[in-house]
Design a protein around this motif. Structure first.
Motif, PDB file in Angstrom:
ATOM      1  N   GLU A 127      -1.706   3.278  -8.345  1.00 22.64           N
ATOM      2  CA  GLU A 127      -2.290   4.010  -7.215  1.00 22.64           C
ATOM      3  C   GLU A 127      -1.339   4.024  -6.021  1.00 22.64           C
ATOM      4  O   GLU A 127      -1.170   5.061  -5.350  1.00 22.64           O
ATOM      5  N   LEU A 128      -0.708   2.902  -5.753  1.00 23.24           N
ATOM      6  CA  LEU A 128       0.210   2.825  -4.620  1.00 23.24           C
ATOM      7  C   LEU A 128       1.457   3.681  -4.844  1.00 23.24           C
ATOM      8  O   LEU A 128       1.980   4.280  -3.898  1.00 23.24           O
ATOM      9  N   GLU A 129       1.922   3.733  -6.087  1.00 26.87           N
ATOM     10  CA  GLU A 129       3.057   4.608  -6.399  1.00 26.87           C
ATOM     11  C   GLU A 129       2.697   6.064  -6.101  1.00 26.87           C
ATOM     12  O   GLU A 129       3.498   6.808  -5.526  1.00 26.87           O
ATOM     13  N   TRP A 130       1.495   6.441  -6.507  1.00 24.67           N
ATOM     14  CA  TRP A 130       1.027   7.804  -6.240  1.00 24.67           C
ATOM     15  C   TRP A 130       0.967   8.067  -4.735  1.00 24.67           C
ATOM     16  O   TRP A 130       1.458   9.088  -4.245  1.00 24.67           O
ATOM     17  N   ASP A 177      -5.879  15.581   3.106  1.00 28.49           N
ATOM     18  CA  ASP A 177      -5.616  16.352   1.882  1.00 28.49           C
ATOM     19  C   ASP A 177      -6.368  15.804   0.675  1.00 28.49           C
ATOM     20  O   ASP A 177      -6.344  16.418  -0.399  1.00 28.49           O
ATOM     21  N   PHE A 178      -7.069  14.658   0.832  1.00 30.84           N
ATOM     22  CA  PHE A 178      -7.677  14.006  -0.315  1.00 30.84           C
ATOM     23  C   PHE A 178      -9.139  13.664  -0.064  1.00 30.84           C
ATOM     24  O   PHE A 178      -9.604  13.626   1.079  1.00 30.84           O
ATOM     25  N   ASP A 179      -9.848  13.421  -1.159  1.00 30.29           N
ATOM     26  CA  ASP A 179     -11.251  13.008  -1.097  1.00 30.29           C
ATOM     27  C   ASP A 179     -11.457  11.786  -1.988  1.00 30.29           C
ATOM     28  O   ASP A 179     -10.625  11.464  -2.846  1.00 30.29           O
ATOM     29  N   GLY A 180     -12.584  11.108  -1.812  1.00 28.33           N
ATOM     30  CA  GLY A 180     -12.986  10.027  -2.703  1.00 28.33           C
ATOM     31  C   GLY A 180     -11.983   8.901  -2.777  1.00 28.33           C
ATOM     32  O   GLY A 180     -11.408   8.465  -1.775  1.00 28.33           O
ATOM     33  N   ARG A 181     -11.761   8.405  -4.008  1.00 27.43           N
ATOM     34  CA  ARG A 181     -10.868   7.267  -4.222  1.00 27.43           C
ATOM     35  C   ARG A 181      -9.441   7.589  -3.783  1.00 27.43           C
ATOM     36  O   ARG A 181      -8.755   6.726  -3.218  1.00 27.43           O
ATOM     37  N   ALA A 182      -8.996   8.819  -4.018  1.00 27.40           N
ATOM     38  CA  ALA A 182      -7.643   9.199  -3.611  1.00 27.40           C
ATOM     39  C   ALA A 182      -7.459   9.036  -2.107  1.00 27.40           C
ATOM     40  O   ALA A 182      -6.440   8.518  -1.639  1.00 27.40           O
ATOM     41  N   LYS A 183      -8.456   9.445  -1.348  1.00 26.03           N
ATOM     42  CA  LYS A 183      -8.386   9.321   0.106  1.00 26.03           C
ATOM     43  C   LYS A 183      -8.360   7.853   0.517  1.00 26.03           C
ATOM     44  O   LYS A 183      -7.613   7.457   1.421  1.00 26.03           O
ATOM     45  N   GLU A 184      -9.176   7.043  -0.156  1.00 26.61           N
ATOM     46  CA  GLU A 184      -9.226   5.616   0.154  1.00 26.61           C
ATOM     47  C   GLU A 184      -7.885   4.943  -0.125  1.00 26.61           C
ATOM     48  O   GLU A 184      -7.381   4.154   0.684  1.00 26.61           O
ATOM     49  N   VAL A 185      -7.272   5.259  -1.270  1.00 29.47           N
ATOM     50  CA  VAL A 185      -5.980   4.672  -1.642  1.00 29.47           C
ATOM     51  C   VAL A 185      -4.893   5.102  -0.663  1.00 29.47           C
ATOM     52  O   VAL A 185      -4.075   4.285  -0.224  1.00 29.47           O
ATOM     53  N   PHE A 186      -4.903   6.386  -0.308  1.00 30.74           N
ATOM     54  CA  PHE A 186      -3.894   6.878   0.624  1.00 30.74           C
ATOM     55  C   PHE A 186      -4.038   6.178   1.977  1.00 30.74           C
ATOM     56  O   PHE A 186      -3.055   5.821   2.620  1.00 30.74           O
ATOM     57  N   ARG A 187      -5.274   5.940   2.386  1.00 34.73           N
ATOM     58  CA  ARG A 187      -5.536   5.259   3.658  1.00 34.73           C
ATOM     59  C   ARG A 187      -5.031   3.815   3.591  1.00 34.73           C
ATOM     60  O   ARG A 187      -4.449   3.310   4.550  1.00 34.73           O
ATOM     61  N   ILE A 188      -5.257   3.146   2.452  1.00 33.39           N
ATOM     62  CA  ILE A 188      -4.767   1.776   2.266  1.00 33.39           C
ATOM     63  C   ILE A 188      -3.243   1.750   2.359  1.00 33.39           C
ATOM     64  O   ILE A 188      -2.654   0.900   3.051  1.00 33.39           O
ATOM     65  N   PHE A 189      -2.596   2.681   1.675  1.00 30.75           N
ATOM     66  CA  PHE A 189      -1.135   2.741   1.704  1.00 30.75           C
ATOM     67  C   PHE A 189      -0.619   2.931   3.123  1.00 30.75           C
ATOM     68  O   PHE A 189       0.290   2.219   3.573  1.00 30.75           O
ATOM     69  N   LYS A 190      -1.192   3.874   3.843  1.00 32.15           N
ATOM     70  CA  LYS A 190      -0.731   4.175   5.198  1.00 32.15           C
ATOM     71  C   LYS A 190      -0.940   2.975   6.123  1.00 32.15           C
ATOM     72  O   LYS A 190      -0.109   2.703   6.995  1.00 32.15           O
ATOM     73  N   ASN A 197       2.946  10.478   0.290  1.00 34.32           N
ATOM     74  CA  ASN A 197       3.430  10.289   1.663  1.00 34.32           C
ATOM     75  C   ASN A 197       4.838  10.857   1.824  1.00 34.32           C
ATOM     76  O   ASN A 197       5.153  11.498   2.837  1.00 34.32           O
ATOM     77  N   ASP A 198       5.670  10.643   0.804  1.00 35.27           N
ATOM     78  CA  ASP A 198       7.058  11.116   0.860  1.00 35.27           C
ATOM     79  C   ASP A 198       7.143  12.643   0.920  1.00 35.27           C
ATOM     80  O   ASP A 198       8.088  13.188   1.501  1.00 35.27           O
ATOM     81  N   ILE A 199       6.174  13.323   0.316  1.00 36.59           N
ATOM     82  CA  ILE A 199       6.216  14.791   0.323  1.00 36.59           C
ATOM     83  C   ILE A 199       5.391  15.380   1.471  1.00 36.59           C
ATOM     84  O   ILE A 199       5.140  16.584   1.507  1.00 36.59           O
ATOM     85  N   GLY A 200       4.961  14.497   2.379  1.00 34.48           N
ATOM     86  CA  GLY A 200       4.339  14.975   3.606  1.00 34.48           C
ATOM     87  C   GLY A 200       2.846  15.187   3.583  1.00 34.48           C
ATOM     88  O   GLY A 200       2.294  15.868   4.462  1.00 34.48           O
ATOM     89  N   LYS A 201       2.148  14.604   2.612  1.00 39.05           N
ATOM     90  CA  LYS A 201       0.695  14.764   2.553  1.00 39.05           C
ATOM     91  C   LYS A 201       0.016  13.896   3.616  1.00 39.05           C
ATOM     92  O   LYS A 201       0.570  12.893   4.065  1.00 39.05           O
ATOM     93  N   ASN A 202      -1.197  14.272   3.991  1.00 38.59           N
ATOM     94  CA  ASN A 202      -1.985  13.536   4.958  1.00 38.59           C
ATOM     95  C   ASN A 202      -3.309  13.106   4.342  1.00 38.59           C
ATOM     96  O   ASN A 202      -3.721  13.621   3.290  1.00 38.59           O
TER      97      ASN A 202
END
Length: 268
Positions: free
Chosen positions: A210-213, A226-239, A218-223
């Motif tokens: 999940e963190l690799e994803w 741009d995501f919902d559900g678990r994807a949004k939660e993981v992205f928030r954790i990473f950030k 993040n590297d390609i400029g996503k915010n």
């Protein structure tokens, strides 16, 4: 990934660096995890001296068993590998008698966890100095440059980082190619800093895939939007981790003094 060529590239890089530095080889802490297993095997393949050090501090038995299994296998295949065990538990316990343990329990626990890592770094550099070795780091790209999941001047205090340009899944690819013990390949990644078997995922709240994803997004400029559900939660954790640990990933800030504020050196 061309695993065989990546292995050859890293081994050649390690050997060239050590030769240019005029040292005898490498010292590495063995934790029973995939990163130290892969790194130590790569170091062993250089043919230079390799000292593997176990440094338990109230260590979970599963970690100790895996570390010992890996070291035994390395010594069986490489004549240039030696090992020692330095039990740092008494040192750690004595340290605790000399410092304040007051404060929020979670804060104290984290400070002590980081102290474990720094005691191990000190031990590695002691032996490196004695034997003319370089301290080989075991951090991967996600830990070192994604979420900063390591201790500053602890496991982050190294001379060189052989696998820091590889994400965790790529480290596992190398592990399979290098025939790292199955027990290590299947074990949940853990920093081993709390004296129990809690995993990195338990602490971070997201798995390495999940963190690799999230790191790639993040590297390609996503915010986050741009995501919902678990994807949004993981992205928030990473950030959150990436932002909080940025100080580990950039050079130490230097306060530059304007020339007009410095006294000129008068040379007569």
């Amino acid at each position: 990934m061309d695993t065989e060529k990546v292995v050859t590239h890293i081994v050649n890089w390690l050997k060239e660096y050590a030769t240019n530095a005029r040292v005898n080889g490498f010292v590495i802490g063995i934790s029973g995890g995939i990163d130290s297993a892969v790194t130590s095997t790569l170091c062993a393949k250089t043919g230079l001296d390799v000292l593997c050090i176990e440094m338990p501090i109230h260590q979970a038995e599963s970690h100790v068993t895996r570390a010992q299994e890996h070291i035994a296998l390395l010594k069986e295949h490489f004549d240039n590998v030696k090992d020692i065990r330095v039990d740092l538990t008494p040192v750690f316990e004595e340290f605790k008698t000399e410092v304040s343990l007051e404060g929020k329990q979670a804060t104290v626990d984290m400070a002590l966890a980081n102290t474990r890592a720094r005691l191990r770094m000190t031990t590695l550099y002691y032996h490196a100095g004695l034997l003319g070795l370089l301290v080989a780091g075991t951090g991967n790209k996600v830990e070192d440059f994604g979420v900063g999941f390591y201790t500053k001047y602890g496991d982050g205090g190294v001379d060189l980082s052989p696998i820091a340009d590889l994400v965790k899944s790529e480290v596992y690819e190398l592990g399979e190619y290098l025939q790292v013990p199955e027990s290590i390949m299947k074990a949940a990644p853990s920093d081993g800093l709390f004296g129990d078997a809690r995993s990195d995922e338990d602490q971070i709240g997201a798995s390495y895939p999940e963190l690799e994803w999230a790191m790639h997004m993040n590297d390609i400029g996503k915010n986050e939007e741009d995501f919902d559900g678990r994807a949004k939660e993981v992205f928030r954790i990473f950030k959150r981790y990436n932002s909080a640990n940025k100080h580990k990933m950039i050079p130490i800030p230097i306060c530059e003094i304007p020339n007009n504020l410095k006294q000129s050196l008068n040379i007569s």
